[in-house]
Design a protein around this motif. Structure first.
Motif, mmCIF file in Angstrom:
data_model
loop_
_atom_site.group_PDB
_atom_site.id
_atom_site.type_symbol
_atom_site.label_atom_id
_atom_site.label_comp_id
_atom_site.label_asym_id
_atom_site.label_seq_id
_atom_site.Cartn_x
_atom_site.Cartn_y
_atom_site.Cartn_z
ATOM 1 N N PHE A 69 85.190 23.932 42.673
ATOM 2 C CA PHE A 69 84.740 22.494 43.169
ATOM 3 C C PHE A 69 83.220 22.925 43.788
ATOM 4 C CE2 PHE A 69 84.302 19.840 47.175
ATOM 5 C CZ PHE A 69 84.642 18.609 46.482
ATOM 6 N N MET A 70 82.834 23.885 44.250
ATOM 7 C CA MET A 70 81.437 24.056 44.613
ATOM 8 C C MET A 70 80.615 23.990 43.392
ATOM 9 S SD MET A 70 81.627 26.921 47.707
ATOM 10 C CE MET A 70 81.752 28.338 46.798
ATOM 11 N N LEU A 71 80.949 24.485 42.567
ATOM 12 C CA LEU A 71 79.920 24.463 41.074
ATOM 13 C C LEU A 71 80.160 23.305 40.817
ATOM 14 C CD1 LEU A 71 81.214 27.820 39.295
ATOM 15 C CD2 LEU A 71 79.165 27.515 40.555
ATOM 16 N N VAL A 72 81.088 22.501 40.711
ATOM 17 C CA VAL A 72 81.014 20.946 40.179
ATOM 18 C C VAL A 72 80.236 20.058 40.818
ATOM 19 C CG1 VAL A 72 82.548 18.921 40.079
ATOM 20 C CG2 VAL A 72 83.199 20.997 39.026
ATOM 21 N N THR A 77 75.227 17.455 41.555
ATOM 22 C CA THR A 77 74.097 17.165 42.392
ATOM 23 C C THR A 77 72.708 17.218 41.645
ATOM 24 O OG1 THR A 77 75.326 17.635 44.226
ATOM 25 C CG2 THR A 77 73.030 17.588 44.380
ATOM 26 N N LEU A 78 72.713 18.305 40.848
ATOM 27 C CA LEU A 78 71.663 18.661 40.057
ATOM 28 C C LEU A 78 71.280 17.546 38.903
ATOM 29 C CD1 LEU A 78 71.558 22.560 39.739
ATOM 30 C CD2 LEU A 78 70.118 21.263 41.083
ATOM 31 N N LEU A 79 72.591 17.181 38.286
ATOM 32 C CA LEU A 79 72.552 16.194 37.350
ATOM 33 C C LEU A 79 72.167 14.832 37.845
ATOM 34 C CD1 LEU A 79 73.144 15.653 34.319
ATOM 35 C CD2 LEU A 79 75.288 14.997 34.992
ATOM 36 N N LEU A 80 72.715 14.435 38.973
ATOM 37 C CA LEU A 80 72.284 13.155 39.337
ATOM 38 C C LEU A 80 70.765 13.134 40.025
ATOM 39 C CD1 LEU A 80 73.633 10.474 40.400
ATOM 40 C CD2 LEU A 80 74.286 11.479 42.514
ATOM 41 N N MET A 81 70.211 14.140 40.390
ATOM 42 C CA MET A 81 69.086 14.437 40.881
ATOM 43 C C MET A 81 68.148 14.244 39.583
ATOM 44 S SD MET A 81 66.891 17.508 42.455
ATOM 45 C CE MET A 81 66.741 18.259 41.053
ATOM 46 N N ALA A 82 68.580 14.638 38.776
ATOM 47 C CA ALA A 82 67.597 14.651 37.345
ATOM 48 C C ALA A 82 67.514 13.304 36.713
ATOM 49 C CB ALA A 82 67.708 15.558 36.256
ATOM 50 N N CYS A 83 68.921 12.769 37.142
ATOM 51 C CA CYS A 83 68.952 11.063 36.039
ATOM 52 C C CYS A 83 68.272 10.187 37.276
ATOM 53 C CB CYS A 83 70.262 10.773 36.133
ATOM 54 S SG CYS A 83 71.329 11.555 35.050
ATOM 55 N N THR A 84 68.328 10.434 38.540
ATOM 56 C CA THR A 84 67.779 9.538 39.395
ATOM 57 C C THR A 84 66.180 9.722 39.293
ATOM 58 O OG1 THR A 84 69.515 9.762 40.955
ATOM 59 C CG2 THR A 84 67.510 8.926 41.917
ATOM 60 N N MET A 85 65.985 10.903 39.207
ATOM 61 C CA MET A 85 64.285 11.279 39.070
ATOM 62 C C MET A 85 63.771 10.347 37.869
ATOM 63 S SD MET A 85 62.316 14.755 39.084
ATOM 64 C CE MET A 85 62.883 15.210 37.495
#
Length: 177
Positions: A69-72, A77-85
């Motif tokens: 769960f922590m890894l997901v 979060t990293l994927l969402l950050m990259a997409c948002t950026m």
């Protein structure tokens, strides 16, 4: 899906029309609910199981679920950050460089580059000294540095957030003088 109280029929919820605050609150409460349920299950279901190779240690049954769960969450979060950026940079490509006299594109580029800089800096400055975990030496220098990077970056971001809040709180004091 929600139930209409007048007709008792199921209706699909369209999240695209929700306000950003309402949607973020929904996601926040769902995540808090999942975390609380997972923490309770972790503690109440098979927590006192002895470790197979050394009975002095516990081997909780749901450790794999918690780590997964922590890894997901971290990967999401990293994927969402990259997409948002990427989306923000595309939206602020040419026509939205300055919005209401605020340099939107410059701010988004600086935040992205500063975050990357802090991650690289904390990775480079993290220690790779071996750790003793459950009686065994852990010596993988990449993962030791990576964990130090996340801890260091998290601490830096918390300090930066506190400084930003303190600076914002002094706004009225600065304007009155």
């Amino acid at each position: 899906i929600r139930v209409d109280k007048k007709t008792y029929t199921m209706k699909k919820i369209d999240f695209r029309h929700y306000a950003t605050e309402r949607l973020s609150n929904f996601v926040f409460y769902v995540l808090i609910g999942i975390i609380v349920v997972l923490a309770l299950l972790f503690r109440l279901v098979g927590f006192d199981m002895p470790y197979e190779y050394n009975f002095d240690y516990n081997a909780p049954l749901l450790t794999g679920v918690v780590v997964t769960f922590m890894l997901v969450l971290t990967g999401g979060t990293l994927l969402l950050m990259a997409c948002t950026m990427i989306r923000g940079m595309r939206l602020n490509k040419d026509e939205n460089r300055v919005v209401n006299n605020i340099p939107a594109r410059r701010i988004s580029v600086c935040v992205a580059l500063d975050t990357l800089f802090v991650l690289v800096l904390t990775f480079a400055l993290s220690s790779d000294d071996s750790l003793k975990i459950n009686g065994a030496a852990y010596t993988d220098s990449f993962w030791l540095r990576a964990s130090g990077m996340f801890v260091g970056t998290s601490l830096f971001m918390v300090v930066a957030a506190i400084a930003a809040v303190a600076f914002g709180a002094t706004r009225y004091i600065r304007k009155s003088h």
